[in-house]
Write a protein that holds these residues in place. Structure first.
Motif, PDB file in Angstrom:
ATOM      1  N   GLN A  15       0.856  -1.189   0.000  1.00  0.00           N
ATOM      2  CA  GLN A  15       0.000   0.000   0.000  1.00  0.00           C
ATOM      3  C   GLN A  15       0.892   1.240   0.000  1.00  0.00           C
ATOM      4  N   VAL A  16       0.746   2.052  -1.051  1.00  0.00           N
ATOM      5  CA  VAL A  16       1.594   3.226  -1.210  1.00  0.00           C
ATOM      6  C   VAL A  16       0.912   4.466  -0.643  1.00  0.00           C
ATOM      7  N   LEU A  17      -0.370   4.627  -0.919  1.00  0.00           N
ATOM      8  CA  LEU A  17      -1.145   5.737  -0.360  1.00  0.00           C
ATOM      9  C   LEU A  17      -2.324   5.166   0.424  1.00  0.00           C
ATOM     10  N   CYS A  18      -2.558   5.727   1.588  1.00  0.00           N
ATOM     11  CA  CYS A  18      -3.648   5.239   2.436  1.00  0.00           C
ATOM     12  C   CYS A  18      -4.491   6.411   2.916  1.00  0.00           C
ATOM     13  N   ARG A  19      -5.661   6.577   2.319  1.00  0.00           N
ATOM     14  CA  ARG A  19      -6.612   7.634   2.684  1.00  0.00           C
ATOM     15  C   ARG A  19      -5.926   9.007   2.759  1.00  0.00           C
ATOM     16  N   PHE A  20      -5.195   9.318   1.694  1.00  0.00           N
ATOM     17  CA  PHE A  20      -4.440  10.564   1.627  1.00  0.00           C
ATOM     18  C   PHE A  20      -5.342  11.707   1.172  1.00  0.00           C
ATOM     19  N   SER A  21      -5.326  12.808   1.908  1.00  0.00           N
ATOM     20  CA  SER A  21      -6.123  13.983   1.544  1.00  0.00           C
ATOM     21  C   SER A  21      -5.244  15.233   1.587  1.00  0.00           C
ATOM     22  N   ALA A  22      -5.480  16.147   0.665  1.00  0.00           N
ATOM     23  CA  ALA A  22      -4.722  17.402   0.630  1.00  0.00           C
ATOM     24  C   ALA A  22      -5.440  18.378  -0.288  1.00  0.00           C
ATOM     25  N   SER A  23      -5.160  19.666  -0.098  1.00  0.00           N
ATOM     26  CA  SER A  23      -5.664  20.720  -0.974  1.00  0.00           C
ATOM     27  C   SER A  23      -4.482  21.536  -1.464  1.00  0.00           C
ATOM     28  N   PHE A  24      -4.441  21.794  -2.781  1.00  0.00           N
ATOM     29  CA  PHE A  24      -3.342  22.547  -3.368  1.00  0.00           C
ATOM     30  C   PHE A  24      -3.893  23.745  -4.136  1.00  0.00           C
ATOM     31  N   PRO A  25      -3.377  24.946  -3.870  1.00  0.00           N
ATOM     32  CA  PRO A  25      -3.840  26.130  -4.604  1.00  0.00           C
ATOM     33  C   PRO A  25      -3.342  26.103  -6.035  1.00  0.00           C
ATOM     34  N   GLU A  26      -4.118  26.671  -6.933  1.00  0.00           N
ATOM     35  CA  GLU A  26      -3.687  26.772  -8.321  1.00  0.00           C
ATOM     36  C   GLU A  26      -2.846  28.033  -8.515  1.00  0.00           C
ATOM     37  N   GLY A  27      -2.042  28.031  -9.563  1.00  0.00           N
ATOM     38  CA  GLY A  27      -1.224  29.186  -9.871  1.00  0.00           C
ATOM     39  C   GLY A  27       0.049  29.285  -9.053  1.00  0.00           C
ATOM     40  N   GLU A  28       0.417  28.191  -8.362  1.00  0.00           N
ATOM     41  CA  GLU A  28       1.625  28.176  -7.546  1.00  0.00           C
ATOM     42  C   GLU A  28       2.447  26.930  -7.856  1.00  0.00           C
ATOM     43  N   THR A  29       3.689  26.936  -7.375  1.00  0.00           N
ATOM     44  CA  THR A  29       4.537  25.748  -7.448  1.00  0.00           C
ATOM     45  C   THR A  29       4.482  25.041  -6.104  1.00  0.00           C
ATOM     46  N   ILE A  30       4.131  23.769  -6.135  1.00  0.00           N
ATOM     47  CA  ILE A  30       4.067  22.932  -4.939  1.00  0.00           C
ATOM     48  C   ILE A  30       5.249  21.976  -4.984  1.00  0.00           C
ATOM     49  N   CYS A  31       6.141  22.078  -4.012  1.00  0.00           N
ATOM     50  CA  CYS A  31       7.326  21.218  -3.942  1.00  0.00           C
ATOM     51  C   CYS A  31       7.024  20.071  -2.987  1.00  0.00           C
ATOM     52  N   ILE A  32       6.882  18.874  -3.529  1.00  0.00           N
ATOM     53  CA  ILE A  32       6.487  17.705  -2.747  1.00  0.00           C
ATOM     54  C   ILE A  32       7.732  16.925  -2.357  1.00  0.00           C
ATOM     55  N   MET A  33       7.922  16.760  -1.057  1.00  0.00           N
ATOM     56  CA  MET A  33       9.061  16.006  -0.549  1.00  0.00           C
ATOM     57  C   MET A  33       8.567  14.948   0.429  1.00  0.00           C
ATOM     58  N   GLY A  34       9.423  13.972   0.710  1.00  0.00           N
ATOM     59  CA  GLY A  34       9.070  12.909   1.636  1.00  0.00           C
ATOM     60  C   GLY A  34      10.007  11.737   1.473  1.00  0.00           C
ATOM     61  N   LYS A  35       9.883  10.781   2.372  1.00  0.00           N
ATOM     62  CA  LYS A  35      10.749   9.606   2.358  1.00  0.00           C
ATOM     63  C   LYS A  35      10.500   8.758   1.109  1.00  0.00           C
ATOM     64  N   SER A  36      11.502   7.986   0.724  1.00  0.00           N
ATOM     65  CA  SER A  36      11.323   7.046  -0.382  1.00  0.00           C
ATOM     66  C   SER A  36      10.186   6.085  -0.051  1.00  0.00           C
TER      67      SER A  36
END
Length: 198
Positions: A15-36
């Protein structure tokens, strides 16, 4: 706003994602980081519609024009660098305009060279120019600075910043320096699910 609600994705028994929720604004750069293994690349693939989630929903990307740089360059090796660009932008840009984009990332003089003859870092920059010259609303970048030395990374990040002003960009990277260069909003993915022992 791009809304992700209770997204889950499993590959086999992992299982890679488990009930993942998020909101991202438009018109911006979102830098996604996290463990391997936390699902960064999987999240991009689901948002691009390349595969379906097991559960959950993604709202705000439907009908949007998408461009991407994948972890693999995905270039046509037997075609020239400029022909790879023409595949996505046809005749929307003149030859001098394409030459200018190549020059901005330090690729002067290699437009007619077959991609198979280019170094890994050169191929990476061709892939980036190709993605930026496509007609897009959303841009997805998966480790775009992979294989680039610090100075080339600086040039390439500056080019990306100029070309994506006001656009919605999702950048996945393990490289804090690269994300800092993109001046985006940092989003840290939750740690990957812990597998229980049988």
């Amino acid at each position: 706003m791009i809304e992700i609600n209770q997204l889950s994705k499993t590959y086999g028994e992992k299982q890679v994602l488990c009930r993942f929720s998020a909101s991202f604004p438009e018109g911006e750069t979102i830098c996604i980081m996290g463990k391997s293994g936390c699902g960064k690349t999987t999240l991009l693939r689901l948002m691009m519609g390349l595969e379906p989630p097991d559960n959950g929903s993604i709202c705000g990307v439907q009908g949007k024009r998408i461009s991407a740089v994948f972890q693999e360059d995905r270039l046509c090796e037997n075609l020239s660098a400029v022909s790879n660009i023409r595949l996505v932008c046809a005749n929307r840009f003149s030859r001098p305009q394409i030459e200018q984009s190549f020059a901005e990332v330090g690729l002067e003089g290699c437009l007619e060279q077959p991609v198979r003859e280019l170094s890994g870092g050169m191929k990476r920059r061709v892939a980036i120019v190709r993605a930026l010259l496509a007609d897009f609303d959303l841009l997805f970048l998966d480790e775009p600075f992979k294989g680039l030395d610090p100075e080339t990374e600086r040039l390439t990040a500056a080019y990306l910043l100029r070309k994506t002003a006001g656009k919605t960009v999702f950048l996945v990277s393990h490289n804090p320096r690269g994300t800092e260069r993109m001046q985006g909003r940092l989003f840290r993915m939750p740690d990957p699910p812990i597998l229980s022992e049988k």
